[in-house]
Design a protein around this motif. Structure first.
Motif, mmCIF file in Angstrom:
data_model
loop_
_atom_site.group_PDB
_atom_site.id
_atom_site.type_symbol
_atom_site.label_atom_id
_atom_site.label_comp_id
_atom_site.label_asym_id
_atom_site.label_seq_id
_atom_site.Cartn_x
_atom_site.Cartn_y
_atom_site.Cartn_z
ATOM 1 N N PRO A 24 0.829 -1.210 0.000
ATOM 2 C CA PRO A 24 0.000 0.000 0.000
ATOM 3 C C PRO A 24 0.858 1.253 0.000
ATOM 4 O O PRO A 24 1.710 1.429 0.859
ATOM 5 C CB PRO A 24 -0.815 -0.130 1.290
ATOM 6 N N PRO A 25 0.676 2.144 -1.002
ATOM 7 C CA PRO A 25 1.463 3.368 -1.067
ATOM 8 C C PRO A 25 0.818 4.460 -0.233
ATOM 9 O O PRO A 25 -0.333 4.348 0.189
ATOM 10 C CB PRO A 25 1.426 3.721 -2.546
ATOM 11 N N THR A 34 -3.509 8.926 -6.585
ATOM 12 C CA THR A 34 -2.842 7.632 -6.615
ATOM 13 C C THR A 34 -3.877 6.539 -6.841
ATOM 14 O O THR A 34 -4.932 6.537 -6.211
ATOM 15 C CB THR A 34 -2.091 7.365 -5.306
ATOM 16 N N HIS A 36 -4.296 2.328 -6.933
ATOM 17 C CA HIS A 36 -3.701 1.066 -6.518
ATOM 18 C C HIS A 36 -4.171 -0.013 -7.489
ATOM 19 O O HIS A 36 -5.057 -0.799 -7.182
ATOM 20 C CB HIS A 36 -4.109 0.717 -5.097
ATOM 21 N N SER A 38 -3.752 -3.483 -9.746
ATOM 22 C CA SER A 38 -3.124 -4.760 -9.436
ATOM 23 C C SER A 38 -1.764 -4.896 -10.101
ATOM 24 O O SER A 38 -0.914 -5.647 -9.630
ATOM 25 C CB SER A 38 -4.029 -5.915 -9.861
ATOM 26 N N ALA A 41 1.105 0.375 -8.112
ATOM 27 C CA ALA A 41 0.531 1.662 -7.723
ATOM 28 C C ALA A 41 1.125 2.773 -8.573
ATOM 29 O O ALA A 41 2.337 2.796 -8.810
ATOM 30 C CB ALA A 41 0.797 1.935 -6.251
ATOM 31 N N VAL A 80 5.231 3.529 -5.160
ATOM 32 C CA VAL A 80 4.363 4.268 -6.068
ATOM 33 C C VAL A 80 5.163 4.707 -7.277
ATOM 34 O O VAL A 80 6.217 5.331 -7.140
ATOM 35 C CB VAL A 80 3.762 5.510 -5.370
ATOM 36 N N SER A 207 -9.531 -0.452 -11.645
ATOM 37 C CA SER A 207 -8.906 0.356 -10.588
ATOM 38 C C SER A 207 -8.928 1.842 -10.932
ATOM 39 O O SER A 207 -8.812 2.694 -10.047
ATOM 40 C CB SER A 207 -7.456 -0.096 -10.364
#
Length: 550
Positions: A24-25, A34, A36, A38, A41, A80, A207
């Protein structure tokens, strides 16, 4: 099963991109959103309610020993990834002649398999348009300002634009490359890149707020050709639900291993090129500098096309579509009235006199000559030569596409872009090739430096707004609609079509006789084992001996 096995061997490995998740960023700021995904990120930028994420890799760099191989998975990144700027353009000839299409693409690289996403960042799932740039499969890039997707995204769709390998790096076939392939094929690497990008979209676009089950592939010129290749390819089946083909051209394409339709096999063309480049082995070819290789191939006359290999492409486009083996999806297709005005290299010189012109046409077209001369009369030789090449490449193809998809029971929509404005008309470029792009992207102020300047007037903005509306609506629903603009009926309704002039105007039966003439000419060329492309009109081969049934 056949398509599944090829995806396993060549493209489906891209699915591995989704198997590793980045940690997780940190949360993005309001103007640095941002996502996330798959695949990893990414942090982009936001302006006017549209989030843009650029330069996202969808496959590993095809360099070194990976040159001329199917796109391979890229290792998932940690943390990220900055997605605020475009990736490098794919390698293309460095000495291309200046034209109205020329622009500074900045850095180029073999590490170019990236895509860009514009999203309205709404909750839920928005329909997706995947844009494939043109450039004759030789040049171009997704970073062209003209292709900025923000205006379309404001209509409530997600826009994706992609890079893919070009020229000799994207389309070289060679016996040794086929021998090292697990499925015995080579060439078509640029097309496999496009499939890999669509696979990435299928697995990651949710996403970004996109609906992976509502994807429209779209492209112009070589991008339109790519749309047809993807519609015909079994390895792309199920990755899109609609198609837009702008100025596409359904010409003959090389066979991988056999000489047909006036062209050597794709493998023979590759062997000939390797010999000209004094490269006796794949090791030598792969060791050459990518830019020098691309320039040398272009100077040697290498022409990139998809190859009929039985796997990626299972037949000539005309046969696949005639047999109804293409993707059964709704389509929006069309062409421009002045296509060849900016592509005069594709048109032959006009004969010296009207009598010379008529004599050549009668000798080459036989019983088709009377209809040919009705459509392209000797009374205006210059315009007739331009119109012949336009219709044989783009006009016939556009109507063929909407006819064939209509036959499959899919809503299909035909257009002619016939818009002029002072700078274009003064340069004798009324309705020139690609001139619809600034309008349908909503970017009339973002054209290339030599592009005839589009006036900043209410009329031009109104036309652009209508086209943006039609295109976005088709992506959303499969039917082009624009508030306050003319109703665009499907082609199956009395051969309906839409004219884009000063404003959209609906019509019926576009250019009566045009489609039938060029369909007959292509049919005869197939029967006589002749190529069909821009070798038409006064430079056509003799079609008088072709079967009368065509």
């Amino acid at each position: 099963m056949f398509a599944r096995s090829l995806l396993t061997a060549a493209v489906a490995a891209v699915a591995l991109l989704t198997t590793a998740f980045a940690p997780p960023p940190p949360a993005g700021t309001s103007d640095r959103p941002t996502v996330h995904a798959s695949a990893g990120a990414v942090q982009g930028r936001e302006a006017d309610g549209i989030q843009a994420f650029k330069g996202i890799p969808y496959a590993a760099p095809p360099v070194g020993q990976n040159r001329w191989r199917p796109p391979a998975p890229i290792a998932a990144w940690s943390g990220v990834r900055d997605a605020s700027d475009y990736g490098a353009a794919c390698i293309q000839p460095s000495r291309a002649p200046a034209s109205i299409y020329s622009s500074d693409l900045g850095r180029t690289s073999e590490d170019c398999l990236t895509l860009n996403v514009w999203t309205p960042a709404t909750t839920g799932k928005a329909p997706v348009m995947v844009w494939i740039h043109g450039g004759a499969l030789v040049a171009g890039s997704s970073k062209e300002p003209l292709y900025d997707g923000a205006a379309l995204a404001k209509q409530g769709i997600v826009v994706v634009s992609i890079n893919y390998r070009l020229g000799v790096l994207g389309f070289l076939a060679h016996p040794d490359l086929s021998a090292e392939s697990p499925v015995g094929i080579s060439g078509n690497y640029g097309l496999m890149d496009q499939v890999a990008a669509l696979t990435w979209v299928k697995r990651n676009i949710a996403s970004f707020g996109g609906d992976p089950d509502q994807v429209t592939i779209a492209g112009e010129s070589a991008g339109g050709l790519s749309v047809m290749y993807l519609m015909a390819s079994p390895i792309a089946r199920g990755l899109f639900q609609r198609a837009i083909a702008q100025s596409a051209y359904m010409i003959s394409t090389p066979e991988l291993k056999e000489a047909r339709y006036g062209a050597p096999s794709a493998e023979t063309a590759g062997t000939t090129l390797a010999r000209a480049l004094q490269a006796p082995s794949l090791q030598v070819l792969r060791g050459k500098d990518a830019q020098e290789l691309t320039d040398a191939a272009a100077m040697s006359g290498f022409s990139p096309f998809g190859a009929v290999d039985g796997k990626v492409l299972t037949g000539q486009l005309v046969d696949v579509f005639a047999q109804g083996r293409q993707a059964p999806v709704p389509i929006l297709a069309g062409f421009n009235s002045g296509e060849i005005r900016s592509l005069r290299v594709l048109a032959p010189p006009a004969p010296r006199t009207a009598a010379d012109y008529e004599a050549v046409i009668r000798a080459r077209y036989g019983d088709l000559a009377d209809e040919f001369l009705r459509l392209y009369p000797s009374s205006d030789l210059g315009e007739s030569v331009l119109a012949t090449t336009r219709d044989a490449l783009y006009g016939w193809t556009s109507e063929r596409l909407v006819r064939d998809q209509t036959a499959l029971g899919k809503p299909s929509f035909l257009y002619l872009f016939d818009h002029g404005y002072p700078a274009a008309d003064q340069a004798n470029l009324h309705g020139f090739h690609a001139s619809e792009l600034p309008f349908m992207f909503g970017n009339i102020d973002r054209t290339t430096p030599r592009w005839p300047a589009i006036p900043d007037t209410a009329e031009e903005h109104a036309l652009s707004a209508a086209m943006v509306g039609y295109w976005a609506s088709f992506v959303k629903t499969g039917r082009p609609e624009a508030p306050g603009a003319a109703v665009w009926a499907p082609y199956g309704t009395d051969e309906a079509w839409m004219a884009f002039k000063a404003a959209p105007k609906a019509g019926r039966d576009l250019m009566p006789g045009m489609f039938d003439l060029h369909r007959a000419a292509v049919c005869r060329r197939q029967a006589l084992n002749l190529a069909w492309n821009w070798n038409v009109g006064v430079v056509s081969p003799d079609l008088s001996a072709g079967p009368a049934g065509c």
